[in-house]
Design a protein around this motif. Structure first.
Motif, PDB file in Angstrom:
ATOM      1  N   PRO A  34      19.564  -8.607  14.654  1.00 12.33           N
ATOM      2  CA  PRO A  34      19.029  -8.733  13.174  1.00 12.33           C
ATOM      3  C   PRO A  34      19.524  -7.548  12.710  1.00 12.33           C
ATOM      4  O   PRO A  34      19.667  -6.092  13.023  1.00 12.33           O
ATOM      5  N   ALA A  35      20.084  -7.588  11.348  1.00  6.34           N
ATOM      6  CA  ALA A  35      20.715  -6.330  10.627  1.00  6.34           C
ATOM      7  C   ALA A  35      20.519  -6.710   9.187  1.00  6.34           C
ATOM      8  O   ALA A  35      20.566  -7.603   8.649  1.00  6.34           O
ATOM      9  N   VAL A  36      20.613  -5.651   8.427  1.00  5.81           N
ATOM     10  CA  VAL A  36      20.291  -5.789   6.987  1.00  5.81           C
ATOM     11  C   VAL A  36      21.437  -4.725   6.365  1.00  5.81           C
ATOM     12  O   VAL A  36      21.299  -3.267   6.910  1.00  5.81           O
ATOM     13  N   ARG A  37      22.080  -5.125   5.415  1.00  5.16           N
ATOM     14  CA  ARG A  37      23.090  -4.366   4.848  1.00  5.16           C
ATOM     15  C   ARG A  37      22.600  -3.955   3.470  1.00  5.16           C
ATOM     16  O   ARG A  37      22.267  -4.750   2.422  1.00  5.16           O
ATOM     17  N   LEU A  38      22.150  -2.608   3.193  1.00  4.62           N
ATOM     18  CA  LEU A  38      21.852  -2.162   1.985  1.00  4.62           C
ATOM     19  C   LEU A  38      22.953  -1.905   0.776  1.00  4.62           C
ATOM     20  O   LEU A  38      23.892  -1.172   1.236  1.00  4.62           O
ATOM     21  N   THR A  39      22.840  -2.602  -0.403  1.00  5.35           N
ATOM     22  CA  THR A  39      24.155  -2.513  -1.256  1.00  5.35           C
ATOM     23  C   THR A  39      23.489  -1.904  -2.700  1.00  5.35           C
ATOM     24  O   THR A  39      24.374  -1.379  -3.426  1.00  5.35           O
ATOM     25  N   ASP A  40      22.267  -2.106  -2.961  1.00  2.64           N
ATOM     26  CA  ASP A  40      21.891  -1.578  -4.274  1.00  2.64           C
ATOM     27  C   ASP A  40      21.708   0.117  -4.248  1.00  2.64           C
ATOM     28  O   ASP A  40      21.169   0.488  -3.457  1.00  2.64           O
ATOM     29  N   ILE A  41      22.348   0.582  -5.435  1.00  3.61           N
ATOM     30  CA  ILE A  41      22.008   1.917  -5.522  1.00  3.61           C
ATOM     31  C   ILE A  41      20.865   2.153  -6.196  1.00  3.61           C
ATOM     32  O   ILE A  41      20.414   1.599  -7.269  1.00  3.61           O
ATOM     33  N   PHE A  42      19.972   3.172  -5.715  1.00  3.76           N
ATOM     34  CA  PHE A  42      18.701   3.821  -6.492  1.00  3.76           C
ATOM     35  C   PHE A  42      19.038   4.217  -7.742  1.00  3.76           C
ATOM     36  O   PHE A  42      19.963   4.823  -7.880  1.00  3.76           O
ATOM     37  N   ARG A  43      18.154   3.868  -8.392  1.00  6.40           N
ATOM     38  CA  ARG A  43      18.017   4.535  -9.907  1.00  6.40           C
ATOM     39  C   ARG A  43      18.351   5.845  -9.925  1.00  6.40           C
ATOM     40  O   ARG A  43      19.333   6.291 -10.737  1.00  6.40           O
ATOM     41  N   ARG A  66       0.860  -1.305  -0.013  1.00  2.00           N
ATOM     42  CA  ARG A  66      -0.088  -0.051   0.035  1.00  2.00           C
ATOM     43  C   ARG A  66       0.756   1.214   0.038  1.00  2.00           C
ATOM     44  O   ARG A  66       0.522   2.241  -0.617  1.00  2.00           O
ATOM     45  N   PHE A  67       1.953   1.267   0.873  1.00  2.00           N
ATOM     46  CA  PHE A  67       3.041   2.532   0.820  1.00  2.00           C
ATOM     47  C   PHE A  67       3.542   2.526  -0.622  1.00  2.00           C
ATOM     48  O   PHE A  67       3.867   3.752  -0.967  1.00  2.00           O
ATOM     49  N   GLU A  68       4.096   1.521  -1.255  1.00  2.00           N
ATOM     50  CA  GLU A  68       4.472   1.739  -2.439  1.00  2.00           C
ATOM     51  C   GLU A  68       3.424   2.343  -3.454  1.00  2.00           C
ATOM     52  O   GLU A  68       3.787   3.326  -4.318  1.00  2.00           O
ATOM     53  N   LYS A  69       2.307   1.899  -3.517  1.00  5.90           N
ATOM     54  CA  LYS A  69       1.389   2.300  -4.283  1.00  5.90           C
ATOM     55  C   LYS A  69       0.930   3.761  -4.171  1.00  5.90           C
ATOM     56  O   LYS A  69       0.802   4.697  -4.823  1.00  5.90           O
ATOM     57  N   ARG A  70       0.711   4.141  -2.757  1.00  9.01           N
ATOM     58  CA  ARG A  70       0.789   5.410  -2.485  1.00  9.01           C
ATOM     59  C   ARG A  70       1.765   6.507  -2.858  1.00  9.01           C
ATOM     60  O   ARG A  70       1.468   7.623  -3.248  1.00  9.01           O
ATOM     61  N   HIS A  71       2.900   5.890  -2.854  1.00  7.65           N
ATOM     62  CA  HIS A  71       4.003   7.030  -3.196  1.00  7.65           C
ATOM     63  C   HIS A  71       4.783   6.594  -4.579  1.00  7.65           C
ATOM     64  O   HIS A  71       5.629   7.254  -4.730  1.00  7.65           O
ATOM     65  N   SER A  72       3.980   5.832  -5.340  1.00  5.77           N
ATOM     66  CA  SER A  72       4.824   5.457  -6.669  1.00  5.77           C
ATOM     67  C   SER A  72       5.943   5.098  -6.758  1.00  5.77           C
ATOM     68  O   SER A  72       6.717   5.646  -7.447  1.00  5.77           O
ATOM     69  N   ILE A  73       6.387   4.179  -5.669  1.00  5.13           N
ATOM     70  CA  ILE A  73       7.670   3.482  -5.751  1.00  5.13           C
ATOM     71  C   ILE A  73       7.550   2.077  -5.667  1.00  5.13           C
ATOM     72  O   ILE A  73       6.716   1.326  -5.415  1.00  5.13           O
ATOM     73  N   ALA A  74       8.998   1.693  -5.859  1.00  6.46           N
ATOM     74  CA  ALA A  74       8.849   0.193  -5.805  1.00  6.46           C
ATOM     75  C   ALA A  74      10.166  -0.259  -5.033  1.00  6.46           C
ATOM     76  O   ALA A  74      11.267   0.232  -5.368  1.00  6.46           O
ATOM     77  N   GLY A  86      18.752   4.048  -0.270  1.00  6.65           N
ATOM     78  CA  GLY A  86      17.375   4.135   0.283  1.00  6.65           C
ATOM     79  C   GLY A  86      17.134   4.056   1.677  1.00  6.65           C
ATOM     80  O   GLY A  86      16.035   3.767   1.941  1.00  6.65           O
ATOM     81  N   LYS A  87      18.254   4.351   2.497  1.00  7.60           N
ATOM     82  CA  LYS A  87      17.812   4.361   4.022  1.00  7.60           C
ATOM     83  C   LYS A  87      16.713   5.275   4.304  1.00  7.60           C
ATOM     84  O   LYS A  87      15.772   4.852   5.092  1.00  7.60           O
ATOM     85  N   THR A  88      16.609   6.493   3.859  1.00  5.83           N
ATOM     86  CA  THR A  88      15.844   7.489   4.286  1.00  5.83           C
ATOM     87  C   THR A  88      14.457   6.974   3.855  1.00  5.83           C
ATOM     88  O   THR A  88      13.236   7.127   4.413  1.00  5.83           O
ATOM     89  N   THR A  89      14.244   6.439   2.565  1.00  5.66           N
ATOM     90  CA  THR A  89      12.929   6.082   2.104  1.00  5.66           C
ATOM     91  C   THR A  89      12.240   4.847   2.968  1.00  5.66           C
ATOM     92  O   THR A  89      11.290   4.740   3.226  1.00  5.66           O
ATOM     93  N   ILE A  90      13.191   3.813   3.259  1.00  2.56           N
ATOM     94  CA  ILE A  90      12.778   3.067   4.219  1.00  2.56           C
ATOM     95  C   ILE A  90      12.415   3.553   5.563  1.00  2.56           C
ATOM     96  O   ILE A  90      11.261   2.847   6.186  1.00  2.56           O
ATOM     97  N   ILE A  91      12.988   4.436   6.215  1.00  7.11           N
ATOM     98  CA  ILE A  91      12.446   4.883   7.344  1.00  7.11           C
ATOM     99  C   ILE A  91      11.249   5.555   7.345  1.00  7.11           C
ATOM    100  O   ILE A  91      10.319   5.534   8.187  1.00  7.11           O
ATOM    101  N   ASN A  92      10.864   6.385   6.253  1.00  8.33           N
ATOM    102  CA  ASN A  92       9.600   6.672   5.822  1.00  8.33           C
ATOM    103  C   ASN A  92       8.720   5.479   6.076  1.00  8.33           C
ATOM    104  O   ASN A  92       7.194   5.972   6.358  1.00  8.33           O
ATOM    105  N   CYS A  93       8.812   4.562   5.315  1.00 10.15           N
ATOM    106  CA  CYS A  93       7.936   3.606   5.262  1.00 10.15           C
ATOM    107  C   CYS A  93       7.925   2.945   6.644  1.00 10.15           C
ATOM    108  O   CYS A  93       6.609   2.790   7.045  1.00 10.15           O
TER     109      CYS A  93
END
Length: 748
Positions: free
Chosen positions: A468-477, A311-319, A346-353
């Motif tokens: 628990p930890a998650v390392r983000l490695t992909d650079i957003f488009r 629902r968050f993705e749809k509302r903010h037009s992101i994937a 994308g750490k900030t986008t994750i925080i917003n979600c």
């Protein structure tokens, strides 16, 4: 040895580092020269100097002073000059003239013994006369303390700091225990305290001296290098280097300290370790509290979280990417989660979600270690973020946090950003205020420089494999087009950055020497980049930041600040300033607080009046918004709106901030960054320092210097190991509660 009583005419030269001064004095109708390591003297003051007369081949006859004794001025003109000198807060030239005209030769006696009489002078009502009396007594006490300390060879700068700490009790306290200086006064090392102790007659082999050296060695390792403990042999080696005593004396002193519990001795992994108790207790408490938070929130169903994410993705037009989605579901399913990754991941986008998904479980509180980092978080999320000190309601009066285990934060979730900057003691204070049942989200870039203070909190938590930890490695488009982001990741992988590509944001400008590099840094910051970015004169100081790996040298922080101030805020007849040492603090200057001052009062404008508080912290940046010549004070307005007043005696905690060290810039982001890349100490030319500097830039970065230095920094992946045990303690705590299996998402 000759003693002369004279009136000070002025100071020809003064070295603030060691107190060496050249004074012009008047003896009757003759002007003479006095030189030596001396406290500050204002024009008009009278003093007795003791020393030997010598003939300088260039400057002629002068008294090499080995001692001095300030004398109260006796003439009306001398008293007026003394009061107007700036040494006493609240009195400028005009007020000095009024006071002396009213009280005459009794002026100093009135101020010292009957200060309430000052109320008779127009303009000295209210609390102003009390301020003058307090400042006068502080100045007298400080002068006496300075003379006492400098008789033992203590440099002038340290003497001021010591006298501010102890006031009128300085001489008595130091005579009873000179070694307390290296434990209680920032910047005072063991060798300074030891020089006083030996001069006072403390035997070199004294057990008291040996124990002081051992404790200081541990404290210095924590403050200077971030170590939480030292291996026993390394501790003995470091202390032995200072003391030059037989090994058995040091071993005996260490045994006595451990037996008396002043130090703690432990063996782990075949290594004998020695701790200051406070750091041992802090690591134990952090590991315990993290495990309590982790286990207090039962895992939730991922299916419900995934629907909410959809629902968050749809509302903010992101994937979201698979890794981002994993981070969000992990945050929903655990009491504690660490999210780490470089810029553009994308750490900030994750925080917003996460904020959106957790809104129904209670208030979500956001915080960061510094005001600049908190401001960035607010701008990026649209939600208010506070410094950790402000969130925990730090009290300047009690010098403690009002939010703690007895008065915890009321929240469903606490999110802390820029976690790489959080040291051991601050993390403990934060965890004390987060009650079990509250979710804790720790966000940071593990590849940046570690905290300035002791510990390696973020790195140790990640290394434990328990949280628990998650390392983000992909650079957003949208970040793939930023060469700043791409280059940061290239540097992190040991690859040279891509520079000077047309239409990009990362540039290199060659400079064949350090002087040329410094000149080009100034030119870029003052004229070339403001024009390129279409900045007004008022915007350029805030938008463009010069950084440097080192403090000293032609391209170091100190020298670049001098050059940038001259270009960006030059002196003018109508521009007020306060001189302190080699720096003129001018109206409009960009400045930074360099030490934690827990007692400095501040105020901040709010909707209905002013919010007040105390505490200004190392790394806080602001601008000089007021200069009061009569009061001899500055007003500094910090980036979060706090206003603080600095008297002359407080200016040693301020420095110019047109150029910042890379370490001090952590948690900040600037539109453009200029970084000199010139030859320097290997320990200051490391990959993670280079990476940290580059990631401070949002729109543009310019490197100035030599390509070979860039290559050396990229290839220098040396990271100074910090002696910490939080990783082991988390693993032990996990086993103790039966959590032998690593939770999903904890491993990298």
């Amino acid at each position: 040895m000759e003693r002369v009583e004279v009136t000070v005419v002025g100071t020809v030269y003064r070295n603030e580092e060691n107190g060496y001064s050249v004074l012009t004095v008047r003896d009757g109708h003759r002007e003479r020269t006095v030189v030596g390591i001396l406290p500050k003297f204002a024009p008009g003051e009278q003093a007795a100097f003791t020393g030997e007369w010598t003939e300088h081949p260039k400057y002629g006859r002068q008294l090499n002073a080995t001692g001095c004794e300030p004398l109260k001025p006796t003439t009306l003109l001398g008293i007026e000059r003394y009061l107007a000198s700036g040494f006493i807060s609240g009195i400028g030239p005009k007020m000095a003239r009024k006071i002396v005209s009213y009280f005459g030769e009794e002026t100093l006696t009135v101020i010292s013994e009957h200060p309430e009489e000052l109320r008779k002078i127009p303009g000295l009502g209210g609390k102003k006369w009390q301020k003058i009396a307090k400042s006068y007594h502080e100045q007298v006490d400080e002068r006496e303390a300075l003379i006492f300390l400098q008789s033992y060879g203590v440099p002038a700068e340290l003497s001021v700091r010591i006298s501010k700490k102890y006031g009128a009790r300085t001489a008595d306290l130091i005579r009873s225990n000179p070694y307390r200086l290296c434990e209680e006064v920032e910047g005072v090392g063991f060798l300074t305290a030891d020089r006083i102790g030996i001069t006072m007659g403390i035997a070199p082999e004294s057990e008291y001296r040996v124990q002081s050296a051992l404790k200081y060695t541990l404290l210095d390792a924590a403050v200077s290098l971030g170590h939480v403990y030292l291996p026993r042999e390394e501790l003995l080696d470091r202390a032995g280097y200072m003391l030059k005593l037989p090994r058995e004396l040091l071993e005996h002193g260490l045994t006595r300290l451990v037996v008396s519990r002043q130090l703690l001795g432990q063996t782990a992994g075949g290594e004998e370790r020695v701790w200051l108790p406070a750091y041992d207790q802090a690591e134990r408490e952090i590991s315990r509290r993290l495990m309590e938070l982790l286990t207090a929130v039962p895992p939730s169903e991922a299916e419900g979280a995934n629907l909410a994410i959809d629902r968050f993705e749809k509302r903010h037009s992101i994937a979201f990417s698979a890794r981002q989605r994993e981070a969000i579901t992990e945050a929903m399913g655990h009491g504690v989660l660490v999210i780490t990754g470089g810029p553009g991941t994308g750490k900030t986008t994750i925080i917003n979600c996460i904020i959106s998904l957790l809104a129904g479980e209670g208030e979500v509180l956001l915080c960061a270690p510094t005001g600049r980092a908190a401001k960035r978080m607010t701008e990026a999320t649209g939600y208010e973020s506070k410094t950790i000190h402000r969130l925990l309601e730090y009290s300047g009066e009690t010098r403690d946090f009002q939010r703690n285990g007895d008065n915890p934060l009321e929240a469903g979730c606490v999110i802390v950003d820029e976690a790489s900057m959080i040291d051991l003691m601050l993390m403990r204070s934060l965890l004390r205020a987060v009650k079990p049942g509250t979710r804790l989200l720790i966000v940071g870039d593990a590849d940046q420089l570690p905290s300035v203070g002791a510990g390696n909190v973020l790195g140790d938590i990640l290394a434990s494999g328990v949280i628990p930890a998650v390392r983000l490695t992909d650079i957003f488009r949208q970040s793939e087009h930023s060469r700043i982001v791409v280059n940061a990741h290239r540097i992190n992988h040991g690859d040279m950055p891509l520079l000077n590509e047309k239409g990009t944001d990362s540039f290199f400008e060659r400079a064949d020497g350090v002087v040329s590099a410094a000149e080009k840094c100034v030119s870029l910051a003052t004229s070339r980049l403001p024009g390129f970015l279409h900045l007004t004169d008022g915007e350029r100081v805030r938008a463009i930041q010069v950084l440097s790996p080192a403090r000293k040298g032609e391209c170091g922080v100190i020298r670049l600040n001098q050059l940038l101030q001259a270009a960006l805020n030059p002196p003018a007849e109508d521009k007020p300033f306060l001189a302190y040492g080699d720096t003129d603090f001018r109206l409009g200057d960009k400045v930074m607080q360099t030490v934690n001052d827990y007692e400095l009062s501040w105020r901040r404008p709010v909707r209905r009046g002013w919010e007040t508080g105390a505490g200004v912290f190392n790394g806080d940046v602001g601008f000089v918004t007021g200069v009061d010549g009569e009061e001899h004070s500055l007003t500094v307005t910090f980036e979060d709106g706090r206003e603080a007043e600095y008297g002359t005696r407080m200016l040693d905690s301020l420095e110019l901030a047109y150029c910042l060290s890379v370490h001090k810039s952590q948690g900040s982001e600037f539109r453009a960054v200029v970084l000199p890349v010139v030859q320097g100490p290997r320990l200051l030319q490391t990959r993670n320092l280079f990476y940290t500097a580059l990631t401070r830039a949002r729109e543009l970065v310019v490197l100035v210097g030599q390509e070979e230095i860039i290559r050396q920094m990229v290839e220098n992946d040396y990271i100074l190991r910090r002696y910490t045990a939080l990783t082991e303690r988390l693993q032990t705590a996990s086993r103790m509660i039966g959590a032998e299996e690593v939770p999903d998402g904890a491993a990298f």
